[in-house]
Design a protein around this motif. Structure first.
Motif: not given
Length: 198
Positions: A10-16, A91-95, A107-111
């Motif tokens: 979807g073009g979202e930035g910062g994703a792994p 917290a706001g990183d869209d990874g 959603r699942v986000r690596p921390v």
């Protein structure tokens, strides 16, 4: 049309970007894209797009790929990012990745990024208990918001905000969110770390 839970980027930035990690693992097992497609139930073109970072899988699709490659989604995520000695994840990183479940709300986000002695993922939104997990090493599940139900060793444990559940390695388990607004942190000892008996 994508099949088997496939998602276009979807073009979202910062994703792994897991493409290189998937390709390395596939080649180390001497598998073709067709082999992985057959094992995972995903299409060869979609797998090629993932390997070339032109598409991003949902967490569910990444788990199917990991199963086909005899590894875990967490290990593929860890291998996709360089290891840092000090790393701040805001917290706001869209990874994150979409959970990819039937309700499509999570959603699942690596921390923790890179290959370390611990893995940590933050799950937000809805999560279904449709997959059973079995890890070699210990895992901690912490509920930051909302409520979850965890099935472990044949018992259901209902956890609310601020509750935590520790599972020793080798415990089969599954979990799901109960109601809206869930945010869950899952921290696990990395599979590549061998624990010594006392």
């Amino acid at each position: 049309m994508p099949r088997g839970g496939e998602k276009r980027d979807g073009g979202e930035g910062g994703a792994p970007r897991v493409g290189a990690a998937v390709r390395r693992r596939r080649r180390s097992l001497e598998l073709t894209l067709a082999d992985v497609a057959e094992r995972s139930g995903l299409s060869s073109p979609f797998l090629s797009q993932i390997e070339n970072d032109r598409a991003r899988p949902s967490m569910r699709s990444l788990q199917r790929i990991a199963d086909a490659l005899d590894t875990t989604a967490v290990q593929l995520l860890a291998a996709s990012d360089e290891t840092r000695t000090v790393d701040v994840v805001r917290a706001g990183d869209d990874g994150g990745l979409r959970d990819g479940g039937p309700r499509e709300g999570g959603r699942v986000r690596p921390v923790v990024r890179g290959r370390h002695q611990v893995h940590a993922l933050e799950f937000t939104g809805e999560h279904d208990a449709d997959r059973e997990f079995l890890h070699r090493n210990d895992e901690l599940l912490y509920v930051a918001d909302g409520a979850v139900e965890v099935e472990a060793e044949g018992r259901i444990h209902r956890l609310g905000r601020g509750d935590a559940l520790l599972m020793s390695g080798g415990v089969r388990h599954r979990w799901r969110t109960v109601g809206p607004g869930a945010r869950v942190l899952v921290v696990a000892v990395a599979d590549h770390v061998e624990l010594l008996e006392p």
